[in-house]
Write an enzyme that holds these catalytic residues in place. Sequence first.
Site, PDB file in Angstrom:
ATOM      1  N   ASP A  45     -81.106  74.478  56.786  1.00 15.47           N
ATOM      2  CA  ASP A  45     -81.330  73.413  55.819  1.00 15.47           C
ATOM      3  C   ASP A  45     -81.496  72.116  56.608  1.00 15.47           C
ATOM      4  O   ASP A  45     -80.522  71.511  57.069  1.00 15.47           O
ATOM      5  CB  ASP A  45     -80.141  73.326  54.856  1.00 15.47           C
ATOM      6  CG  ASP A  45     -80.357  72.241  53.801  1.00 15.47           C
ATOM      7  OD1 ASP A  45     -81.165  71.320  54.046  1.00 15.47           O
ATOM      8  OD2 ASP A  45     -79.697  72.300  52.758  1.00 15.47           O
ATOM      9  N   TYR A  78     -73.923  70.962  52.369  1.00 17.60           N
ATOM     10  CA  TYR A  78     -74.458  70.755  51.024  1.00 17.60           C
ATOM     11  C   TYR A  78     -75.931  71.161  51.031  1.00 17.60           C
ATOM     12  O   TYR A  78     -76.690  70.706  51.885  1.00 17.60           O
ATOM     13  CB  TYR A  78     -74.315  69.281  50.645  1.00 17.60           C
ATOM     14  CG  TYR A  78     -74.927  68.888  49.321  1.00 17.60           C
ATOM     15  CD1 TYR A  78     -74.335  69.261  48.117  1.00 17.60           C
ATOM     16  CD2 TYR A  78     -76.085  68.122  49.282  1.00 17.60           C
ATOM     17  CE1 TYR A  78     -74.891  68.876  46.905  1.00 17.60           C
ATOM     18  CE2 TYR A  78     -76.646  67.729  48.069  1.00 17.60           C
ATOM     19  CZ  TYR A  78     -76.053  68.114  46.886  1.00 17.60           C
ATOM     20  OH  TYR A  78     -76.600  67.729  45.692  1.00 17.60           O
ATOM     21  N   LYS A  80     -86.683  64.732  52.187  1.00 17.71           N
ATOM     22  CA  LYS A  80     -86.469  63.356  52.645  1.00 17.71           C
ATOM     23  C   LYS A  80     -87.632  62.807  53.489  1.00 17.71           C
ATOM     24  O   LYS A  80     -88.595  62.298  52.933  1.00 17.71           O
ATOM     25  CB  LYS A  80     -85.122  63.257  53.369  1.00 17.71           C
ATOM     26  CG  LYS A  80     -83.968  63.638  52.396  1.00 17.71           C
ATOM     27  CD  LYS A  80     -82.629  63.212  52.878  1.00 17.71           C
ATOM     28  CE  LYS A  80     -81.493  63.740  52.044  1.00 17.71           C
ATOM     29  NZ  LYS A  80     -81.007  62.860  51.011  1.00 17.71           N
TER      30      LYS A  80
HETATM   31  N1  HOZ Z   1     -77.954  63.839  48.240  1.00 19.08           N
HETATM   32  C1  HOZ Z   1     -77.454  62.556  48.640  1.00 19.08           C
HETATM   33  C2  HOZ Z   1     -76.132  62.666  49.265  1.00 19.08           C
HETATM   34  N2  HOZ Z   1     -76.138  63.391  50.456  1.00 19.08           N
HETATM   35  C3  HOZ Z   1     -77.360  61.605  47.500  1.00 19.08           C
HETATM   36  C4  HOZ Z   1     -78.662  61.046  47.211  1.00 19.08           C
HETATM   37  C5  HOZ Z   1     -78.672  59.886  46.276  1.00 19.08           C
HETATM   38  O1  HOZ Z   1     -77.702  59.561  45.619  1.00 19.08           O
HETATM   39  O2  HOZ Z   1     -79.721  59.282  46.210  1.00 19.08           O
END
Ligand code: HOZ
Length: 430
Positions: free
Chosen positions: A237, A142, A270
Amino acid sequence: MDRNLDLFERSKRTIPGGVNSPVRAFKAVGGTPRFVQRAQGAYCWDANGQRYIDYIGSWGPMILGHGHPEVLAAVQSALGEGFSFGAPTEREVELAEAIVEHVPSMDMVRLVSSGTEAGMSALRLARGYTGRNKIIKFEGCYHGHADALLVKAGSGLATFGHPTSAGVPADVVKDTLVLTYNDVEGIHAAFDQYGSEIACVMIEPIAGNMNFVRASVPFMSACRELCTQHGALLILDEVMSGFRVDLGSAQALYAQAIPGFQPDLTALGKVIGGGMPLAAFGGRREVMEQLAPLGPVYQAGTLSGNPVATACGLATLRAIAKPGFFDALAAQTKRLVDGVVQAGRDAGVAVCGDCQGGMFGLFLLPELPQNYGQVMTSSNEQFNRFFHGMLDRGIYLAPALYEAGFVSGAHSDADIDATVAAAREVFASF
Ligand code: HOZ
């Protein structure tokens, strides 16, 4: 009275699905999402006042735990100076310097506000630099929700069973080739057929949206070699793995196994924001110099390099760079994974796990999966029982079997022991 339920019912009236990011809705596991009221250290408290040991950590950023005093002080001080200027600041230079100091493949870095922006911009840059359109991604990886990358992604999309999203025109993804993760022959075949048209290979080195699946060394090595041979760029990524699995990110680990290994571009997010909306992409100087205002590839953002976010990120990076931080974090994470796996096996449940630094994955499978198809053989029903059993015992894991878990520097031995004890009780009821 259940305040979480009341809030969920209320939020669904004004926010689609009651949440601002789909996986938070507990749709995959059922039940009521916990509305978090506050968090401190390794814990968060929901709207009913129930405390949880938090292994989501805001989906990765909270590597120091919540409300770390040094980070809090840096943010409070930055707040007093102004929230946003839309102009360059010294602090964003310091953060950029800190990032490139720890990740040697990055000569230059551009700060943005989210992992989606980082991935999307790295992709545009790769296409602009090479003058080519085709890109390779891997099933289950992803890279945020940019149109061209929203094909066979893991995470929330896998949870909802959508191979892609409505609203993404077929034309936009016609140049996105989706291959099987860890399939060395597959990537050779793709380059044999399309080599001169491929702008980049984009990959999560540790796929955190398939829970936790590592790219094997031969596979990563093939990705690197083929990109170099065919004039394509390798984009790692590391939005999830960056500064999370090692101070040098996952690429530092591959560089130990593959002499001279470096990606051309990296996407980060992050941890580098420490919990604030901040992400980045960067890499080789000659590629990065194609970005506006130096070059023809456009990218911009009002909140890019935001002064409060950069204060938070900088304080976080300084704290995790202290000697011994990652050794202690990795040891604690391993203790958790070993303990839960042993608890399952003692109860006759097929469970396995893997971890690196402060990131981990647990699978209700006899062996670690190597690709998305293998991850999908895991039973949703079994995972949901495990998830809710743990939640009932005050352990907050990601509400989807496709998501990695995160340990922070604030998780104590007692927290890990309590988690393993909870897992023992849950597995005993399987
Ligand atoms: N991108 C996150 C899942 N891999 C979700 C982030 C969220 O819901 O805060």
